[in-house]
Enzyme design. Structure first.
Site, PDB file in Angstrom:
ATOM      1  N   SER A 143       0.554  -1.348   0.083  1.00  0.00           N
ATOM      2  CA  SER A 143       0.259  -0.108  -0.129  1.00  0.00           C
ATOM      3  C   SER A 143       1.282   1.262   0.417  1.00  0.00           C
ATOM      4  CB  SER A 143      -1.013  -0.125   1.162  1.00  0.00           C
ATOM      5  OG  SER A 143      -0.013  -0.009   1.739  1.00  0.00           O
ATOM      6  N   GLU A 166       1.561   5.754   0.666  1.00  0.00           N
ATOM      7  CA  GLU A 166       0.958   6.907   1.286  1.00  0.00           C
ATOM      8  C   GLU A 166       1.110   8.099   0.511  1.00  0.00           C
ATOM      9  OE1 GLU A 166       0.869   7.417   5.450  1.00  0.00           O
ATOM     10  OE2 GLU A 166       1.203   8.904   5.251  1.00  0.00           O
ATOM     11  N   ASP A 216      -2.054  15.490  15.544  1.00  0.00           N
ATOM     12  CA  ASP A 216      -1.299  16.024  16.305  1.00  0.00           C
ATOM     13  C   ASP A 216      -1.795  16.981  17.149  1.00  0.00           C
ATOM     14  OD1 ASP A 216       0.663  13.748  15.748  1.00  0.00           O
ATOM     15  OD2 ASP A 216       1.548  14.341  14.096  1.00  0.00           O
ATOM     16  N   PHE A 262      11.416  14.896  10.720  1.00  0.00           N
ATOM     17  CA  PHE A 262      11.303  13.590  10.890  1.00  0.00           C
ATOM     18  C   PHE A 262      11.119  12.781  12.827  1.00  0.00           C
ATOM     19  CE2 PHE A 262       9.535  13.661   5.989  1.00  0.00           C
ATOM     20  CZ  PHE A 262       8.967  15.143   6.100  1.00  0.00           C
ATOM     21  N   HIS A 269       3.591  -1.487   4.044  1.00  0.00           N
ATOM     22  CA  HIS A 269       3.007   0.026   3.241  1.00  0.00           C
ATOM     23  C   HIS A 269       4.373   1.533   3.460  1.00  0.00           C
ATOM     24  CE1 HIS A 269      -0.080   3.287   3.895  1.00  0.00           C
ATOM     25  NE2 HIS A 269       0.828   4.183   4.928  1.00  0.00           N
TER      26      HIS A 269
END
Length: 307
Positions: free
Chosen positions: A26, A28, A120, A227, A277
């Site tokens: 998958s 994103e 967040d 990140f 993913h």
């Protein structure tokens, strides 16, 4: 290279032939902010669509403008391609009625898979609209009350940065699964052992959901480090050292990033992982190459509708 290491590597590489056709992936994406970013997004979707992903998801943040961009991208993909879409939905900056309305709108437009997240908090805006805020487990329950959505949730092999403890974080994941989530997608990581230990802890806690590793192919170590600092992800010294001196060498960075991600995927597939993913950052090149290595390749008999 030692003979033992060479044998292990050969075993892993042979395993890739065994799993060809047995892997699901998958992808994103995030909603574009500019016309150029939108072009890049659609080029990436077109490039990856023939790989027949299980689904593609589009991220979602607080604020009406971000929500609207996510809705628009999701609906366009749903309407103009044969891809299965999953919309991110967060609790932050939305009332329960807002969330119900958004969920109903998605369902009516054929979007029946939601990635349910708390979202967040913004330290600069402590007064969120929904006080007290919903948690992801409550969002899962709310979505299930609207329609029979397929629901994915987030998991954190290295513990959510706001969790009181690893055990508390694990129990929170169990609450989300017990509320109706069928899949947990992990935060990106670089320590494969941390994922495998986490998967074992989930099994011991009777978490009856698929634990899908989130893979982030690295092309910019500075961005990844930023990140990681926000999400409690460890960036090993070997990874930082690998990219040293390549700031102005995009080609070498891409080759290195693909190689690192491929090595992770090889080991994970050998350990029984069949779903991956990919956090594409709206770029397709590295993800496509890794999928090719896994044997996830375009089929001549199937093709996505043009965008």
């Amino acid at each position: 290279m030692s003979s033992v290491h060479a044998q292990q590597l050969e075993s892993i590489n042979r395993h890739l032939l065994d799993i060809k056709g047995k892997i699901d992936v998958s992808f994103e994406f995030f909603p574009p902010n500019t016309e150029q970013m939108e072009t890049t997004l659609w080029q990436s979707v077109e490039r990856l669509a023939p790989l027949d992903p299980k689904f593609i998801s589009v991220t979602y943040g607080a604020g009406a403008s971000t929500r609207d961009r996510t809705h628009d991208v999701i609906k366009k993909i749903q309407q103009q391609t044969s891809l299965s879409t999953a919309a991110h939905l967060t609790c932050i900056d939305a009332t329960e009625q807002d969330l119900i309305n958004i969920a109903k709108d998605y369902w009516e437009h054929g979007v029946k898979h939601i990635v349910a997240l708390r979202g967040d908090t913004d330290p600069n805006q402590p007064q969120q609209l929904n006080q007290p805020p919903l948690y992801a487990s409550e969002l899962v329950s709310l979505l299930k009350s609207v329609a029979d959505f397929e629901i994915s949730v987030a998991a954190y092999p290295e513990v959510h940065p706001e969790a009181r403890s690893a055990q508390a974080d694990l129990l929170n994941l169990k609450r989300k699964v017990d509320a109706g989530a069928t899949r947990a997608i992990t935060q990106f990581f670089f320590d494969v052992d941390s994922f495998l230990r986490f998967r074992d802890r989930c099994a011991a806690a009777n978490i009856d959901a698929e634990i899908v590793p989130g893979i982030l192919p690295v092309t910019n170590i500075n961005t990844v480090t930023r990140f990681a600092g926000l999400t409690n992800v460890s960036v090993p010294a070997w990874l930082t050292d690998s990219f040293e001196g390549l700031d102005n060498d995009a080609t070498s960075r891409n080759l290195l990033g693909a190689n690192i991600a491929m090595d992770m995927v090889k080991v994970l597939s050998k350990e029984g992982v069949s779903d991956f993913h990919f956090y594409t950052l709206n770029r397709s090149e590295l993800t496509y190459a890794i999928c090719h290595l896994l044997g996830k390749r375009p089929q001549q008999t199937t093709a996505s509708s043009p965008i």
